[in-house]
Design a protein around this motif. Structure first.
Motif, short mmCIF file in Angstrom:
data_model
loop_
_atom_site.label_atom_id
_atom_site.label_comp_id
_atom_site.label_asym_id
_atom_site.label_seq_id
_atom_site.Cartn_x
_atom_site.Cartn_y
_atom_site.Cartn_z
N GLY A 1 0.75 -1.28 0.09
CA GLY A 1 -0.08 -0.04 -0.13
C GLY A 1 0.63 1.37 0.19
N ARG A 2 2.04 1.25 0.81
CA ARG A 2 2.57 2.43 0.84
C ARG A 2 3.28 2.69 -0.31
N ALA A 3 4.11 1.57 -0.92
CA ALA A 3 4.86 1.70 -2.29
C ALA A 3 3.90 2.20 -3.28
N LYS A 4 2.48 1.49 -3.42
CA LYS A 4 1.68 1.98 -4.50
C LYS A 4 1.35 3.61 -4.22
N ALA A 5 1.24 3.92 -3.11
CA ALA A 5 0.80 5.24 -2.86
C ALA A 5 1.91 6.33 -3.30
N LYS A 6 3.11 5.82 -2.81
CA LYS A 6 4.22 6.71 -3.33
C LYS A 6 4.42 6.82 -5.05
N GLN A 7 4.45 5.40 -5.51
CA GLN A 7 4.14 5.51 -7.10
C GLN A 7 3.14 6.52 -7.63
N THR A 8 2.07 6.43 -6.96
CA THR A 8 0.92 7.17 -7.63
C THR A 8 1.11 8.68 -7.31
N LYS A 9 1.72 9.13 -6.15
CA LYS A 9 2.03 10.64 -6.07
C LYS A 9 3.10 10.92 -7.14
N VAL A 10 4.20 10.19 -7.23
CA VAL A 10 5.13 10.53 -8.16
C VAL A 10 4.65 10.71 -9.64
N ALA A 11 3.72 9.85 -9.82
CA ALA A 11 3.10 9.93 -11.09
C ALA A 11 2.21 11.15 -11.44
N ARG A 12 1.62 11.33 -10.22
CA ARG A 12 0.56 12.59 -10.40
C ARG A 12 1.40 13.75 -10.54
N GLN A 13 2.77 13.83 -9.91
CA GLN A 13 3.63 14.88 -9.93
C GLN A 13 3.94 15.04 -11.51
N LEU A 14 4.46 13.99 -11.96
CA LEU A 14 5.08 14.05 -13.17
C LEU A 14 4.01 14.57 -14.34
N LYS A 15 2.84 14.12 -14.11
CA LYS A 15 1.77 14.47 -15.12
C LYS A 15 1.49 15.71 -14.91
N TYR A 16 1.24 16.47 -13.75
CA TYR A 16 0.43 17.70 -13.81
C TYR A 16 1.37 19.09 -13.31
N THR A 17 2.78 18.49 -13.19
CA THR A 17 3.77 19.73 -12.90
C THR A 17 4.11 20.39 -14.16
N ASP A 18 4.13 21.43 -14.06
CA ASP A 18 4.69 22.52 -15.43
C ASP A 18 6.08 22.08 -15.73
N HIS A 19 6.63 21.51 -16.64
CA HIS A 19 7.76 21.26 -16.97
C HIS A 19 8.44 22.67 -18.21
N ASN A 20 9.20 23.24 -17.45
CA ASN A 20 9.85 24.51 -18.21
C ASN A 20 11.38 23.85 -18.52
#
Length: 56
Positions: free
Chosen positions: A4-23
């Protein structure tokens, strides 16, 4: 169990990569990678230019 913890971290990282503005500074990246000129990459050779290269 314990995934559960590992999956939550993967989900968090994936969400950051998807929605963060990459300049991205493409000019700086091109220089770092040693690309010769940006003109060559943006305008591929035309058919007549390719034929003249094959004739050499």
């Amino acid at each position: 169990m314990g995934r559960g913890r590992a999956k939550a971290k993967q989900t968090k990282v994936a969400r950051q990569l998807k929605y963060t503005d990459h300049n991205i500074d493409y000019d700086r990246l091109r220089k770092e990678l040693g690309a010769d000129s940006p003109h060559d990459e943006m305008h591929p050779p035309t058919a007549s230019e390719q034929e003249s290269e094959h004739a050499r």
